[in-house]
Design an enzyme around this catalytic site. Structure first.
Site: not given
Ligand SMILES: O=P(O)(O)OC[C@H]1O[C@H](O)[C@H](O)[C@@H](O)[C@@H]1O
Length: 525
Positions: A318, A347, A451
């Site tokens: 990332e 294995h 998303k």
């Molecule tokens: O901690 P949050 O804001 O819920 O984010 C959780 C995760 O979601 C996102 O998609 C990011 O790409 C991550 O870098 C992050 O760790």
């Protein structure tokens, strides 16, 4: 390999009982010299970052995970005291839970349900497994790290009838991640079925004022701990995100922090050959041609470190997997990371590593101490641990024989100090590598696309269900639905949504099968 080649290409730190052997990476000394000017630029950038520069320009943020283990280095006093206060309040809270002063409806807490994803789950999962002692841990950890209903049921199956002794912590930096929100809502329901109001046994770790923060305030949850915008999700293991679950589990968080601080102190130094993170970044660069041409295979020979590769996958991919460099050029950077543990992987896929496509470099992690206490002999004078170690040496030699590169990190044992050191080492190496290839390691613009698309599909599903409800008793083919819903481009998605709905009968969708699978019609009766 000669003794000299080994000693000249191995970094050793006796104080930390740590070494990095790169004698099998095939790097000429002159190459390090050639890279030195670039490395010096990276050192300078890191100094500025530690000093509070806006090292994440796209998001206009400082990058402060190093301050978490050396608060006096924070650029201002408010940050310094926020870090210290947070640690103290986590320890105080954990102490009260352990002493039975904060309890659940059924008495002292025995379990901790961690609800989070990505950077808000991978670190806690890795550390819980690396340092946990089943049967002795103060609280037993369980995770919701997805929006998979069946996955949550599996976790809950271990907690049935015990939710009145289960503390829940919802972790989300942004406070708006859908998987985590869903996990929380599912947990609320599960607690309710056992007659417990979730907030009375819940804690939030999130950014100030986030949606999650607001819920925790409104519902008067047990406690809230901060996530600051200057700590990235994937570098948050040593912030409240990782420290809270670890402290509740009864792990030595102070030692984890001091292990990381010791590694930080070493890896900020500008002497390349004496800096294991700089060496690591340069070795990655050499192996991948600075373009991710080879994959990084992480092979710890220790079950406790099995989740390290998963944790590193996010930290590295990332951070480094970027389309654009800092000057806006299209570069498609990154290094693919995978791995599990040795000798188990021997294995499975080591066959390909030795004989197949040479598109990787391996990182062996050698842990010298086999176990607490004595071992039986499995052959005369030979223990299971001797076998494990010999398999590490054997695989290393077998790969080298075929011209496949590997580096070897050695530590004495897996403990709070070495886990802190490993986390800090890789965080720093990622930062240096990003400088060497001129990218921003601290943002993640690419994760939004999926998303957003998912949100669009959920909206389409709602429109689809509403239409079929309004037209009960009528059945439609996928192309008919696509045209009626003015979603001609989305026929494939509609098909997927309908087929998914069929297996989840609460949606009420029925299918009239046609002889040709894609001519079936769908409706509600
Ligand atoms: O901690 P949050 O804001 O819920 O984010 C959780 C995760 O979601 C996102 O998609 C990011 O790409 C991550 O870098 C992050 O760790």
């Amino acid at each position: 390999m000669s003794w000299n080649t080994f000693t000249e290409n191995t970094y050793v730190n006796q104080e930390l009982d740590f070494s990095l052997d790169y004698s099998l990476m095939g790097v000429e000394p002159s190459w390090f010299e050639k890279m030195e000017p670039k490395m010096q630029v990276a050192f300078e950038a890191m100094r500025e970052l530690e000093g509070g520069a806006i090292a994440n320009p796209d998001e206009g943020r400082m990058v402060g995970h190093y301050w978490l283990r050396a608060p006096h280095k924070a650029p201002d006093e408010s940050i310094e005291s926020a870090i210290k206060d947070c640690l103290q309040s986590i320890e105080a809270f954990a102490g009260r839970v352990h002493r039975g002063e904060i309890t659940g409806a059924g008495g002292a807490f025995e379990h901790l349900l961690v609800i989070g994803i990505g950077g808000s789950a991978l670190g806690p999962q890795f550390v819980a497994q690396a340092l946990g002692q089943p049967g002795e841990d103060r609280l037993k950890l369980h995770f919701f790290d997805n929006t998979d209903p069946d996955g949550m049921d599996l976790t809950l199956a271990n907690l049935r009838g015990q939710l009145d002794r289960t503390l829940a912590v919802v972790i989300s930096k942004s406070g708006g991640t859908p998987e985590t929100r869903n996990g929380m809502l599912e947990a609320v329901q599960a607690f309710l079925t056992e007659g417990i109001e979730f907030g009375t046994q819940a804690v939030a770790i999130t950014g100030d004022g986030s949606k999650l923060d607001q819920v925790a305030i409104e519902e008067d949850w047990l406690a809230r701990f901060p996530m600051w915008d200057w700590v990235g999700g994937r570098t948050s293991e040593l912030a409240a995100v990782g420290l809270f679950p670890a402290a509740l589990q009864g792990l030595d968080v102070r030692t984890m922090l001091s292990g990381a601080a010791a590694m930080d102190a070493l890896t900020i130094e500008q002497e390349t050959r004496e800096n294991p993170a700089a060496l690591l970044a340069l070795l990655w660069y050499h192996a991948t041609n600075g373009k991710g041409e080879k994959d990084m295979v992480i092979l710890p020979y220790k079950d406790r470190l099995m989740l390290f590769s998963k944790y590193l996958q996010q930290l590295i991919m990332e951070s480094l997997g970027k389309e654009k460099d800092l000057d806006g050029n299209t570069v498609y950077q990154g290094i693919a990371v995978y791995g599990n543990k040795g000798s188990t992987d021997q294995h499975a896929y080591v066959q390909q590593l030795r004989e197949g496509v040479n598109n990787f470099f391996a990182t062996f992690i050698e842990v010298k101490k086999d176990r607490e206490g004595a071992s039986i002999d499995v052959d005369e004078g030979t223990t299971s641990g001797d076998y494990l170690h010999a398999f590490l040496l054997g695989t290393r030699a077998a790969l080298a024989e075929m011209g496949r590169s590997s580096l070897t990190i050695s530590i004495d044992e897996v403990n709070a100090r070495t886990v802190g050191m490993l986390i800090a080492l890789y965080e720093r190496a990622v930062g240096y590598y990003a400088s060497l290839v001129n990218i921003n390691a601290y943002h993640q613009p690419g994760v939004e696309a999926g998303k957003k698309a998912a949100a669009g599909f959920l909206k389409l599903q709602a429109d689809l269900l509403a239409f079929l409800k309004d037209n009960k008793g009528k059945y439609f083919s996928v192309p008919e639905l696509a045209s009626t819903l003015k979603a001609e481009e989305q026929a494939v998605t509609l098909f997927k949504l309908l087929e998914h709905a069929l297996l989840n009968p609460a949606k009420g969708i029925e299918r009239k099968l046609s002889k040709k699978p894609f001519d079936s019609t769908y409706g509600m009766s």
